[in-house]
Design an enzyme around this catalytic site. Sequence first.
Site: not given
Length: 257
Positions: A64, A108, A111, A131
């Site tokens: 992200a 992300g 993911e 993270e």
Amino acid sequence: MSEPVLVEIIGQVGLLRINRPEVFNALNDEVMNALAAALDRFEDDEAIRCVVLTGSSKAFAAGADIMAIRPLDYMDAYKGNLITRNWERLKTFRKPVIAAVSGLALGGGCELAMMCDIVFAADTARFALPEVKLAVIPGAGGTQRMPRAVGKAKAMDLVLTGRTMDAEEAERAGLVSRIFPAGQVLDEALKAAQGIAGYSLPVLMMLKESVNRAWESPLNEGLLFERRTLHATFALNDQKEGMAAFLEKRKPAFRDR
């Protein structure tokens, strides 16, 4: 300003390329909204039968965009429905999706790859859920999909240490389905997608739905769903054509009916 996602149609395959090379394809609202819009378009286009999602040779997606989310407080994240509002279109997309991963697939990005149905990796690919190093947790399915893909012990190892997993380890663990030399992964993903696109689209969608059901159902319930779906295929014209073609030793002409 360049498009955050480049969209291309190659025969019956839709190709989506994340396009923020200056930040290693970090994922922000512009990228995720563009991905969702392209998937909506491909969902409605009966000529598109399979999708390939990729990034660049250096990064599939490096997580992200921290610059975009760092200023958020709890109420911003909660009221703005962070992640849920625009990251989950892949989860509801009914046609097959192949991720072609080169370089970094972190946070992300990892993911996002796990939301796809098949993951092809270049031998340069690197996967991580780091993270914990930022004092947050994976929030786009990392703590849920990773254990289902690689088992609890490996998932705990990855999320608690934040370490990086190379392509070979990812394949051994079950996160990646195939590895290819750098520079070939996209071509191989497109080749596989074109092969998939030659089959009956209703059957492809049924197969995807049935396999996904296995993640969320007890075995007997999953078997019942599979059996009823098998029965349903016998209502398809494509099933008649597929079996006739097999017996007649010719290529089937599926019509998605």
